[in-house]
Write a protein that holds these residues in place. Structure first.
Motif, mmCIF file in Angstrom:
data_model
loop_
_atom_site.group_PDB
_atom_site.id
_atom_site.type_symbol
_atom_site.label_atom_id
_atom_site.label_comp_id
_atom_site.label_asym_id
_atom_site.label_seq_id
_atom_site.Cartn_x
_atom_site.Cartn_y
_atom_site.Cartn_z
ATOM 1 N N LEU A 90 0.815 -1.210 0.000
ATOM 2 C CA LEU A 90 0.000 0.000 0.000
ATOM 3 C C LEU A 90 0.846 1.257 0.000
ATOM 4 O O LEU A 90 0.393 2.315 -0.450
ATOM 5 C CB LEU A 90 -0.940 0.000 1.215
ATOM 6 N N GLU A 91 2.065 1.159 0.517
ATOM 7 C CA GLU A 91 2.941 2.322 0.539
ATOM 8 C C GLU A 91 3.750 2.444 -0.749
ATOM 9 O O GLU A 91 4.186 3.529 -1.121
ATOM 10 C CB GLU A 91 3.891 2.225 1.735
ATOM 11 N N ASN A 92 3.947 1.314 -1.411
ATOM 12 C CA ASN A 92 4.732 1.298 -2.645
ATOM 13 C C ASN A 92 3.815 0.892 -3.797
ATOM 14 O O ASN A 92 3.250 -0.195 -3.798
ATOM 15 C CB ASN A 92 5.885 0.303 -2.522
ATOM 16 N N GLU A 93 3.647 1.769 -4.763
ATOM 17 C CA GLU A 93 2.720 1.515 -5.857
ATOM 18 C C GLU A 93 3.348 0.738 -7.009
ATOM 19 O O GLU A 93 2.730 0.569 -8.057
ATOM 20 C CB GLU A 93 2.150 2.842 -6.379
ATOM 21 N N SER A 94 4.543 0.240 -6.835
ATOM 22 C CA SER A 94 5.183 -0.552 -7.893
ATOM 23 C C SER A 94 4.522 -1.920 -7.979
ATOM 24 O O SER A 94 3.814 -2.360 -7.066
ATOM 25 C CB SER A 94 6.686 -0.693 -7.618
ATOM 26 N N ASP A 95 4.774 -2.617 -9.061
ATOM 27 C CA ASP A 95 4.066 -3.863 -9.342
ATOM 28 C C ASP A 95 4.436 -5.000 -8.403
ATOM 29 O O ASP A 95 3.580 -5.751 -7.947
ATOM 30 C CB ASP A 95 4.330 -4.293 -10.789
ATOM 31 N N GLU A 96 5.724 -5.140 -8.088
ATOM 32 C CA GLU A 96 6.159 -6.316 -7.322
ATOM 33 C C GLU A 96 5.562 -6.378 -5.919
ATOM 34 O O GLU A 96 5.015 -7.419 -5.534
ATOM 35 C CB GLU A 96 7.692 -6.342 -7.254
ATOM 36 N N PRO A 97 5.602 -5.316 -5.108
ATOM 37 C CA PRO A 97 4.999 -5.394 -3.772
ATOM 38 C C PRO A 97 3.487 -5.639 -3.824
ATOM 39 O O PRO A 97 2.940 -6.380 -2.992
ATOM 40 C CB PRO A 97 5.327 -4.036 -3.149
#
Length: 483
Positions: A58-65
């Motif tokens: 939720l804090e990181n909008e990148s695909d992997e997390p």
């Protein structure tokens, strides 16, 4: 088994693992204790992984997390389908917060995460209901559960309006399922009366509109117009049928207003190949609930199709067109669905025609000598007169008398003008062969087979005839009554 769960993300694989654990734990096998311990360890690991990936996703909008969060939620959902994990994995607040953030667009959340969160929340609340004590439920638990259910329905309602297509579908199905689980039928146990959730009319309309735009949309996506994509088309059809069936359950359980289903009933002939069985089952359930309401809804369907066709043709109706023929065919099918027992459907069919006559003669202003704009709808009504009993056509209080009463408001009607042709068609259908109807008024309408055989009427026949037709004096052909 642990390694399979942690290495795979396929929904079917995870679901099979969950039910395998359930089999080992719930049966008296030699490995029952070992399986239970392993199961608890697996759930602890899944919850720990979920809490970690939720913070990062939720804090990181990148695909992997976000993908890792999605996989962890899929695993939890698979096990929630087979096990009550409330004591082992209390993630209700976290899942609810994901749905809330997706609605408020506080963070860019992947659509798959939102859709899975909705499904997972439904499973959590379903287990919460299952855990309550039916005889003495805790008031605190019931209050908390109702609050969570209402919140989920509201959240899904917002997702249906503003979510992505994949999210809309799961939100719609979840709302339908929750409305059925917490339907008015729960009041059979008075302890659960406070849990009943009844959607307001605006929610009902949005659910109906979603079905119309998703299932019965005329446009086919360009990427699926190639004949080589038959498998993809089949999958899309299956999902659409799932959506329609979910709405059909709301009709079957009398959760939403029946009249709102009129546009769906109207699709019966047009979409017969793909959805005809579901729409027919929906109408059958509606008829079981209330025959009169069902036929009123079917009448509304025909009126909507009629007005739509008229608007498309700038206020005119081509009575020889294919579209007009389809509407007449639909009316005929509706009449057939009234059932083989004309006595049970008698009131509903008469109401259908009475309200249809009023609609045909409806005007926006006083009579001016021209035909009413809905007059051609008499052609539609004429398709259903075969379901009327003779006495209801031309009895003292029959439809012919009602028609003449309504026509008196029109003043003098020219008999030879083509524009009034549908009225003459309908009137002819009502008049028909009414000799038998008048004979029945004096010689007994019900026991026709017995009368032809020369047998006298029984008092049961007489009583039934009086109740059905409202005629005070009845006499059999022989004038004898047998007890």
């Amino acid at each position: 088994m642990h390694d399979i769960v942690m290495k795979h993300s396929d929904a079917d694989v995870l679901r099979n693992c969950a039910f395998t654990y359930r089999y080992f734990i719930n049966n008296e096998l030699s490995i029952q204790t070992t399986a239970a311990v392993a199961f608890r360890q697996l759930i602890d690991e899944l919850v720990t992984s979920f809490n970690s990936s939720m913070t990062e996703g939720l804090e990181n909008e990148s695909d992997e997390p976000q993908y890792k969060l999605y996989v962890d939620m899929k695993r939890l959902y698979a096990f929630y389908q087979a096990h009550d994990l409330t004591d082992l994995a209390d993630v209700e607040k976290e899942i609810s917060s994901i749905i809330t953030k997706a609605n408020q667009m506080q963070v860019q959340i992947n659509d798959n995460i939102t859709a899975t969160a909705v499904m997972l929340m439904q499973a959590i609340l379903s287990w919460a209901l299952y855990r309550t004590n039916p005889s003495e439920p805790s008031k605190g638990e019931l209050k908390k559960l109702r609050k969570s259910v209402v919140q989920l329905v509201q959240q899904c309602d917002e997702l249906i309006q503003f979510g992505a297509p994949a999210v809309q579908k799961e939100a719609f199905i979840t709302v339908c399922d929750m409305l059925i689980i917490f339907a008015p039928q729960l009041k059979q146990n008075q302890n659960y009366a406070s849990l009943i959730v009844v959607p307001d009319r605006s929610v009902q309309i949005r659910l109906r509109d979603y079905v119309m735009t998703t299932v019965f949309a005329d446009e086919e996506p360009a990427q699926f117009q190639d004949d080589d994509d038959d498998e993809v088309k089949t999958e899309i059809l299956i999902e659409k049928r799932r959506v329609l069936a979910s709405f059909g359950k709301l009709i079957a359980f009398n959760i939403i207003e029946m009249r709102l289903a009129a546009p769906i009933f109207a699709q019966y002939v047009k979409s017969f190949q793909d959805y005809g069985d579901i729409v027919k089952a929906m109408m059958s359930k509606a008829r079981e609930l209330n025959r009169t309401k069902c036929m009123r809804t079917q009448l509304l369907s025909l009126e909507q199709l009629f007005e739509e066709l008229r608007d498309q043709n700038e206020g005119r109706i081509d009575r020889s067109s294919e579209e007009w023929t389809k509407i007449k065919d639909l009316a005929h099918r509706f009449a057939l669905m009234a059932g083989v027992d004309n006595y049970k459907s008698r009131q509903a069919v008469v109401t259908f025609h009475r309200e249809g006559i009023i609609y045909c003669l409806l005007r926006n202003g006083p009579p001016d000598g021209s035909p009413p704009s809905n007059l051609v709808f008499f052609d539609i009504l004429a398709e259903t007169t075969f379901k009327l009993m003779d006495i209801d056509k031309k009895g003292p209080k029959g439809l012919l008398a009602f028609l003449e009463e309504q026509l008196m408001k029109e003043g003098e009607i020219p008999e030879d003008e083509i524009e009034w042709g549908p009225l003459r068609t309908y009137r002819t259908a009502l008049v028909g062969n009414t000799t038998e109807a008048y004979n029945n008024m004096y010689y007994g309408a019900l026991p026709t087979k017995r009368k032809m055989m020369g047998s006298p009427m029984t008092l049961v026949d007489v009583k039934r005839a009086r109740e059905d037709y409202g005629i005070d004096t009845w006499q059999s052909g022989s004038g004898n009554y047998v007890q």
